[in-house]
Design a protein around this motif. Structure first.
Motif, short mmCIF file in Angstrom:
data_model
loop_
_atom_site.label_atom_id
_atom_site.label_comp_id
_atom_site.label_asym_id
_atom_site.label_seq_id
_atom_site.Cartn_x
_atom_site.Cartn_y
_atom_site.Cartn_z
N ASP A 335 0.84 -1.21 0.00
CA ASP A 335 0.00 0.00 0.00
C ASP A 335 0.87 1.26 0.00
O ASP A 335 0.56 2.23 -0.69
N TYR A 339 0.21 4.06 -2.80
CA TYR A 339 -0.74 5.09 -2.38
C TYR A 339 -0.14 6.28 -1.64
O TYR A 339 -0.82 7.29 -1.46
N TYR A 340 1.09 6.21 -1.17
CA TYR A 340 1.61 7.30 -0.36
C TYR A 340 2.23 8.38 -1.24
O TYR A 340 2.87 8.10 -2.27
N PRO A 349 -3.77 11.19 -1.27
CA PRO A 349 -3.75 9.76 -0.97
C PRO A 349 -4.90 9.37 -0.03
O PRO A 349 -5.30 10.16 0.84
N LEU A 354 -6.89 3.74 4.29
CA LEU A 354 -5.73 2.89 4.60
C LEU A 354 -5.60 2.61 6.09
O LEU A 354 -5.14 1.53 6.48
N PRO A 378 -1.10 -4.03 -3.69
CA PRO A 378 -1.88 -3.01 -2.98
C PRO A 378 -3.34 -3.42 -2.89
O PRO A 378 -3.88 -4.06 -3.80
N ASP A 380 -7.50 -2.08 -1.92
CA ASP A 380 -8.36 -0.97 -2.33
C ASP A 380 -9.00 -0.36 -1.09
O ASP A 380 -10.01 -0.83 -0.59
N ASN A 389 -12.16 4.01 -6.26
CA ASN A 389 -10.73 4.09 -6.56
C ASN A 389 -10.52 4.61 -7.98
O ASN A 389 -10.93 3.97 -8.95
N ASN A 491 3.62 4.57 -8.72
CA ASN A 491 2.86 5.26 -7.67
C ASN A 491 2.29 6.55 -8.24
O ASN A 491 3.03 7.52 -8.43
N TYR A 493 0.62 8.81 -6.90
CA TYR A 493 0.63 9.91 -5.93
C TYR A 493 2.02 10.50 -5.73
O TYR A 493 2.16 11.52 -5.05
#
Length: 638
Positions: A335, A339-340, A349, A354, A378, A380, A389, A491, A493
């Motif tokens: 994750d 996502y970060y 994010p 999370l 990862p 969801d 998402n 990623n 993000y």
């Protein structure tokens, strides 16, 4: 029933004996204050400030300044991340003093040079400096002494201090790279043309350019005081001289001369941010981390997942405990990897999803009981924050990317800017070397506490040897730009953009119990930071170790994650499926069990990471300090 009770007692005694070992370093004790960091001289700087009547923030800033001046795998041009417990408000605050990508640092710019990731070294690896601004901000808002008082130890060291062997040897190993940058060569290689061009261990290492820069900061503060400004305004006058004055002019000129992108506007527009930290409750303990611009939430996610298991009953470092921990970390880091990123850019994010406990239960249910899940993907989290998402399509493409690489021999790539024992590395296998480099590289840690209730944890970094020094400032530029990605499939993000902060590995930690300070803990080690901090925390909360035992106890590490540092090609960063690092003392029976479960094992003599920590003994009103047995980390208490 009696026989079962007897068996249980014997099992618990054996389990306890496995981690109640005599420590290699003694625990530290104090009732007034505690100062711990990565270098003995820097810890002494913190002690000097406490002796002058400063609080834990003052002492932490002095240790931060000293470690930067000593090049403890960071310098003044790097970045600073901090958590502070304020006893007046009884709240934890977060300081975001991470620099940003400069003007011109775009995906197209780096891809035009053939990169899949920004470069590892040199002026093009630099984000804007964050440490000077972060230090000034923390000191002005929460310290009690002047900038002059706090910087005095560092000013004295910049004038000349006996350099330690670790730093001196790192300079010598990296001297060919250092010679690419004229200002670095002038500072680091005083014996140019000799067989050994770096300083020798114990030699007085002088940095006149940095000395001048630090004196300029103090001059700005003192001039502001003469003009009638208050303490906070005077410290921020020094801040302004660095980011908007003559120091900024020389920094930008020196960067541009060597091919860097940082502009005067980039410096002037940057500012540290005081934030609300993220936190979760784990079995009655509130654990605080920085926001998702760091990897810190991965520890919080891991705790949420592990809450669904009886870890104490599994036993410290039993095969099933190791398996559960490893799988948990892989899911949390999967994750993290996708996502970060910088929460001040959109889309933000999905951090509330999370960290949702129900999301953690769903992730926990994915862990098989008897086999290694070779590829962690990862999840969801969006349904857990009542959203859809936007990157479902990317997730599918990404899983195909991992599948295509999972059976290939991935290059064992890790930068070697903090390899303390090169001879040892040369004697190890490539995978052992990979872990050692990762363990020793990157940053330092600073923790401090005082009897008034201030508790501080800082994980500063950036500008490590070999550093490109910006002109005549004496300041090494950060190398953190490499933590950005250039392709959203890795990623979405964390794709590079001017003004954006990269997602970093740097991750200090604080914990409260009964609403009061309980632990401050931090560690160096790149992607292993939150792996080692997670196990340190569990060692104390689940297995009753002392703080020193917990810093030395054997941990495990996973390489099943995307590397955050090093390598400019995709193949350099891809996760190593199924790879686990275990302590060399792991028993044969546990090894066999893990092998049957499908683990690819490597071993190291020390696997706990160089952790520094302070335990607040709420019962007795005292401090216990723990300082790793890995290297030069050191603490002083009173």
């Amino acid at each position: 029933m009696k026989s079962f009770t007897l068996y249980l007692c014997i099992f618990l005694l054996i389990t306890k004996a496995s981690y109640s070992q005599q420590t290699q370093k003694p625990p530290l004790y104090g009732k007034n204050w505690m100062a711990i960091t990565g270098k003995p001289l820097a810890a002494t700087a913190g002690a000097m400030i406490f002796q002058k009547g400063g609080n834990a923030v003052d002492a932490a800033c002095a240790m931060l300044a000293a470690t930067c001046t000593m090049w403890d795998v960071l310098s003044w041009g790097g970045e600073t991340q901090a958590l502070i417990y304020n006893p007046t408000t009884k709240k934890v605050i977060a300081i975001n003093a991470l620099g940003v990508a400069p003007t011109g640092a775009t995906v197209d710019f780096f891809k035009s040079k053939g990169y899949d990731f920004p470069p590892e070294y040199g002026p093009l690896a630099a984000i804007t400096p964050g440490t000077p601004g972060g230090l000034c901000y923390m000191l002005a808002k929460y310290g009690s002494l002047s900038l002059q008082e706090v910087l005095n130890p560092s000013i004295e060291m910049a004038a000349g201090y006996p350099i330690d062997a670790q730093t001196a040897n790192s300079i010598e190993r990296n001297k060919e790279k250092i010679k690419e940058w004229p200002y670095s060569k002038a500072v680091f290689l005083p014996h140019l043309g000799s067989k050994r061009e770096a300083p020798a261990a114990g030699e007085i290492f002088r940095q006149p350019q940095l000395l001048a820069t630090l004196n300029k900061l103090v001059e700005a503060e003192q001039q502001a005081l003469k003009e009638g400004k208050n303490r906070e305004e005077a410290i921020m006058a020094a801040y302004n001289r660095f980011y908007k004055g003559d120091i900024a002019d020389e920094f930008v000129r020196g960067s541009a001369e060597q091919g860097g992108l940082i502009t005067k506007a980039d410096l002037a527009n940057w500012t540290p941010i005081e934030e609300e930290p993220l936190h979760v409750n784990y079995r009655g303990v509130e654990v605080y981390k920085l926001q998702e611009w760091t990897q810190g939430p991965a520890l919080l996610q891991s705790l949420n997942i592990l809450e669904n298991f009886d870890l104490k009953n599994l036993g410290y470092n039993s095969a099933q405990y190791i398996h559960t921990l490893y799988q948990t970390m892989n899911l949390a880091f999967a994750d993290r990897d996708f996502y970060y990123g910088d929460p001040y850019f959109r889309p933000r994010p999905p951090i509330s999803g999370l960290l949702d406990k129900n999301y953690a239960k769903k992730r926990a249910a994915m862990i098989p009981k008897d086999r290694n899940l070779m590829i962690a993907l990862p999840g969801d989290p969006f349904p857990f924050q009542n959203e859809s998402n936007p990157f479902k399509g990317l997730l599918k493409k990404r899983s195909l990317l991992l599948d295509s690489n999972s059976n290939e021999k991935i290059k064992d790539f890790v930068p070697k800017h903090d390899a303390s024992n090169q001879a040892l590395l040369n004697s190890e296998t490539a995978e052992d070397s990979l872990y050692r480099d990762r363990l020793w590289r990157g940053t330092t840690s600073v923790v401090a506490a005082d009897k008034e209730g201030w508790l501080v944890a800082i994980t500063p970094s950036g500008g490590w040897v070999p550093a490109c020094i910006a002109g005549n400032t004496g300041i090494g530029m950060s190398q953190r730009l490499q933590s950005f990605v250039l392709d959203s499939i890795v990623n979405p993000y964390n794709v590079i953009q001017p003004g954006k902060r990269p997602r970093v590995t740097l991750t200090p930690s604080l914990a409260l119990k009964n609403g009061k300070p309980f632990l401050a803990f931090a560690v160096q080690g790149g992607d292993t930071q939150d792996q080692n901090l997670l196990q340190f925390f569990l060692n104390i909360v689940e297995f009753g170790m002392t703080v020193q035992q917990a810093t030395e106890a054997a941990n495990i590490n996973s390489n099943q994650l995307w590397l955050s540092l090093g390598g400019t090609q995709m193949k350099d960063r891809v996760p190593k499926s199924g790879s686990i690092l275990l302590n060399s003392n792991t028993k044969e029976g546990i090894r066999n069990t893990l092998k049957q479960m499908g683990y690819n094992m490597t071993f190291g003599e020390r696997t706990s990471g160089p952790i520094n920590a302070i335990f607040v003994d709420q019962e007795h009103g005292t401090f216990w300090g723990g300082s790793s047995n890995h290297g030069e980390d050191y603490g002083i208490g009173w």
